[in-house]
Design a protein around this motif. Structure first.
Motif, PDB file in Angstrom:
ATOM      1  N   CYS A   1       0.714  -1.262   0.010  1.00  0.00           N
ATOM      2  CA  CYS A   1      -0.037  -0.004  -0.137  1.00  0.00           C
ATOM      3  C   CYS A   1       0.693   1.161   0.070  1.00  0.00           C
ATOM      4  O   CYS A   1       1.176   1.833  -0.998  1.00  0.00           O
ATOM      5  N   ARG A   2       1.205   1.665   1.242  1.00  0.00           N
ATOM      6  CA  ARG A   2       1.937   2.911   1.257  1.00  0.00           C
ATOM      7  C   ARG A   2       3.194   3.221   0.459  1.00  0.00           C
ATOM      8  O   ARG A   2       3.445   4.169  -0.195  1.00  0.00           O
TER       9      ARG A   2
ATOM     10  N   ALA B   1       0.751  -9.090  -3.392  1.00  0.00           N
ATOM     11  CA  ALA B   1       0.207  -8.251  -4.701  1.00  0.00           C
ATOM     12  C   ALA B   1       0.017  -6.816  -3.986  1.00  0.00           C
ATOM     13  O   ALA B   1      -0.201  -6.705  -2.908  1.00  0.00           O
ATOM     14  N   VAL B   2       0.205  -5.789  -5.015  1.00  0.00           N
ATOM     15  CA  VAL B   2      -0.196  -4.468  -4.568  1.00  0.00           C
ATOM     16  C   VAL B   2      -1.812  -4.413  -4.343  1.00  0.00           C
ATOM     17  O   VAL B   2      -2.390  -4.876  -4.990  1.00  0.00           O
ATOM     18  N   ALA B   3      -2.248  -3.578  -3.228  1.00  0.00           N
ATOM     19  CA  ALA B   3      -3.563  -3.489  -2.841  1.00  0.00           C
ATOM     20  C   ALA B   3      -4.351  -2.972  -3.858  1.00  0.00           C
ATOM     21  O   ALA B   3      -3.832  -1.983  -4.374  1.00  0.00           O
ATOM     22  N   ALA B   4      -5.459  -3.338  -4.229  1.00  0.00           N
ATOM     23  CA  ALA B   4      -6.421  -3.013  -5.268  1.00  0.00           C
ATOM     24  C   ALA B   4      -6.711  -1.327  -4.776  1.00  0.00           C
ATOM     25  O   ALA B   4      -6.869  -0.761  -6.091  1.00  0.00           O
ATOM     26  N   GLU B   5      -7.101  -1.043  -3.818  1.00  0.00           N
ATOM     27  CA  GLU B   5      -7.423   0.005  -3.248  1.00  0.00           C
ATOM     28  C   GLU B   5      -6.302   1.265  -3.627  1.00  0.00           C
ATOM     29  O   GLU B   5      -6.797   2.309  -4.039  1.00  0.00           O
TER      30      GLU B   5
ATOM     31  N   ARG C   1      14.478   8.797   7.168  1.00  0.00           N
ATOM     32  CA  ARG C   1      13.209   9.522   7.786  1.00  0.00           C
ATOM     33  C   ARG C   1      12.098   8.478   8.041  1.00  0.00           C
ATOM     34  O   ARG C   1      12.101   7.374   7.337  1.00  0.00           O
ATOM     35  N   ASP C   2      11.345   8.574   8.837  1.00  0.00           N
ATOM     36  CA  ASP C   2       9.985   7.720   9.196  1.00  0.00           C
ATOM     37  C   ASP C   2       8.840   8.883   8.996  1.00  0.00           C
ATOM     38  O   ASP C   2       8.717   9.869   9.737  1.00  0.00           O
ATOM     39  N   TRP C   3       8.133   8.543   7.806  1.00  0.00           N
ATOM     40  CA  TRP C   3       6.833   9.563   7.781  1.00  0.00           C
ATOM     41  C   TRP C   3       5.788   9.054   8.860  1.00  0.00           C
ATOM     42  O   TRP C   3       4.624   9.953   8.916  1.00  0.00           O
ATOM     43  N   GLY C   4       5.735   8.034   9.278  1.00  0.00           N
ATOM     44  CA  GLY C   4       4.821   7.651  10.466  1.00  0.00           C
ATOM     45  C   GLY C   4       3.500   7.659  10.002  1.00  0.00           C
ATOM     46  O   GLY C   4       2.560   7.901  10.851  1.00  0.00           O
ATOM     47  N   LEU C   5       3.117   6.961   8.792  1.00  0.00           N
ATOM     48  CA  LEU C   5       2.001   7.074   8.410  1.00  0.00           C
ATOM     49  C   LEU C   5       1.147   5.593   8.617  1.00  0.00           C
ATOM     50  O   LEU C   5       1.703   4.526   8.729  1.00  0.00           O
ATOM     51  N   ASP C   6      -0.206   5.858   9.058  1.00  0.00           N
ATOM     52  CA  ASP C   6      -0.909   4.678   9.518  1.00  0.00           C
ATOM     53  C   ASP C   6      -1.168   3.814   8.164  1.00  0.00           C
ATOM     54  O   ASP C   6      -1.231   4.393   7.019  1.00  0.00           O
ATOM     55  N   ASP C   7      -1.285   2.380   8.414  1.00  0.00           N
ATOM     56  CA  ASP C   7      -1.291   1.467   7.155  1.00  0.00           C
ATOM     57  C   ASP C   7      -2.788   1.435   6.997  1.00  0.00           C
ATOM     58  O   ASP C   7      -3.628   1.270   7.615  1.00  0.00           O
ATOM     59  N   PRO C   8      -3.290   1.855   5.622  1.00  0.00           N
ATOM     60  CA  PRO C   8      -4.763   1.817   5.248  1.00  0.00           C
ATOM     61  C   PRO C   8      -5.276   0.472   4.946  1.00  0.00           C
ATOM     62  O   PRO C   8      -6.682   0.119   4.684  1.00  0.00           O
ATOM     63  N   VAL C   9      -4.465  -0.744   5.017  1.00  0.00           N
ATOM     64  CA  VAL C   9      -4.999  -2.135   4.871  1.00  0.00           C
ATOM     65  C   VAL C   9      -6.334  -2.313   5.661  1.00  0.00           C
ATOM     66  O   VAL C   9      -6.218  -2.187   6.863  1.00  0.00           O
ATOM     67  N   GLY C  10      -7.286  -2.557   4.919  1.00  0.00           N
ATOM     68  CA  GLY C  10      -8.711  -3.160   5.543  1.00  0.00           C
ATOM     69  C   GLY C  10      -9.445  -1.957   5.827  1.00  0.00           C
ATOM     70  O   GLY C  10     -10.570  -1.853   6.147  1.00  0.00           O
TER      71      GLY C  10
ATOM     72  N   SER D   1     -11.279   2.147   4.702  1.00  0.00           N
ATOM     73  CA  SER D   1     -12.136   2.607   3.502  1.00  0.00           C
ATOM     74  C   SER D   1     -11.414   3.089   2.387  1.00  0.00           C
ATOM     75  O   SER D   1     -10.147   3.492   2.549  1.00  0.00           O
ATOM     76  N   ILE D   2     -11.830   3.374   1.402  1.00  0.00           N
ATOM     77  CA  ILE D   2     -11.236   3.927   0.167  1.00  0.00           C
ATOM     78  C   ILE D   2     -10.875   5.208   0.439  1.00  0.00           C
ATOM     79  O   ILE D   2     -10.018   5.982  -0.006  1.00  0.00           O
ATOM     80  N   ALA D   3     -11.689   6.054   1.327  1.00  0.00           N
ATOM     81  CA  ALA D   3     -11.317   7.389   1.881  1.00  0.00           C
ATOM     82  C   ALA D   3     -10.146   7.378   2.495  1.00  0.00           C
ATOM     83  O   ALA D   3      -9.246   8.417   2.306  1.00  0.00           O
ATOM     84  N   LEU D   4      -9.888   6.373   3.435  1.00  0.00           N
ATOM     85  CA  LEU D   4      -8.616   6.214   4.101  1.00  0.00           C
ATOM     86  C   LEU D   4      -7.420   6.093   3.015  1.00  0.00           C
ATOM     87  O   LEU D   4      -6.192   6.660   3.480  1.00  0.00           O
ATOM     88  N   TYR D   5      -7.414   5.651   2.200  1.00  0.00           N
ATOM     89  CA  TYR D   5      -6.748   5.423   1.203  1.00  0.00           C
ATOM     90  C   TYR D   5      -6.392   6.814   0.454  1.00  0.00           C
ATOM     91  O   TYR D   5      -4.891   6.874   0.273  1.00  0.00           O
ATOM     92  N   ARG D   6      -7.204   7.268   0.173  1.00  0.00           N
ATOM     93  CA  ARG D   6      -7.028   8.652  -0.351  1.00  0.00           C
ATOM     94  C   ARG D   6      -6.456   9.689   0.433  1.00  0.00           C
ATOM     95  O   ARG D   6      -5.345  10.334   0.122  1.00  0.00           O
ATOM     96  N   GLN D   7      -6.587   9.765   1.782  1.00  0.00           N
ATOM     97  CA  GLN D   7      -6.080  10.331   2.835  1.00  0.00           C
ATOM     98  C   GLN D   7      -4.648   9.987   2.804  1.00  0.00           C
ATOM     99  O   GLN D   7      -3.936  10.743   2.840  1.00  0.00           O
ATOM    100  N   THR D   8      -4.190   8.732   2.882  1.00  0.00           N
ATOM    101  CA  THR D   8      -2.964   8.324   2.921  1.00  0.00           C
ATOM    102  C   THR D   8      -2.105   8.764   1.719  1.00  0.00           C
ATOM    103  O   THR D   8      -0.849   9.229   1.563  1.00  0.00           O
ATOM    104  N   ARG D   9      -2.596   8.657   0.416  1.00  0.00           N
ATOM    105  CA  ARG D   9      -2.141   9.097  -0.718  1.00  0.00           C
ATOM    106  C   ARG D   9      -1.821  10.496  -0.829  1.00  0.00           C
ATOM    107  O   ARG D   9      -0.777  10.868  -0.874  1.00  0.00           O
TER     108      ARG D   9
END
Length: 119
Positions: free
Chosen positions: A12-13, A38-42, A89-98, A100-108
């Motif tokens: 994902c990230r 595999a790369v996450a579909a989301e 560096r560590d960007w400290g991003l939460d893993d969006p796996v599992g 919503s698609i909105a969470l994936y967008r926020q992570t992107r």
């Protein structure tokens, strides 16, 4: 800039970061400490919304990456530790796996903001 993005599953990230950084003109790779299958579909979907094609990207192990010659090696978060690689560096991003698609967008969008702020 030559960039390596590291996370646990490399599904994902770090994959989104690789695609976004490449589009921005960087030489980018990603890898995981325990890569998934595999790369996450989301992740593919939300990066595709920006007109970026992630086909051809796949999860890779940090063990298969030569960590020399990168300008930055960036951990995406989750306290990734890799004895073979020194994280810059560590960007400290939460893993969006599992999530919503909105969470994936926020992570992107957070990844894009980090990339735009790179020095």
């Amino acid at each position: 800039m030559r960039l390596l993005f590291v996370c646990v599953g490399n599904t994902c990230r770090s994959q989104m970061a690789e695609a976004l950084a490449s589009r921005m003109g960087h030489e980018a790779l990603s890898a995981g400490t325990r890569p998934g299958s595999a790369v996450a579909a989301e992740a593919i979907e939300v990066v595709g919304e920006l007109g970026i094609d992630m086909s051809g990207q796949y999860p890779k192990s940090v063990d298969d990456i030569d960590g020399t010659g990168f300008d930055r090696i960036i951990s995406m978060g989750c306290g990734v530790e890799c004895p073979a690689l020194q994280m810059d560096r560590d960007w400290g991003l939460d893993d969006p796996v599992g999530g919503s698609i909105a969470l994936y967008r926020q992570t992107r969008d957070k990844i894009r903001a980090h990339l735009e702020a790179l020095d």
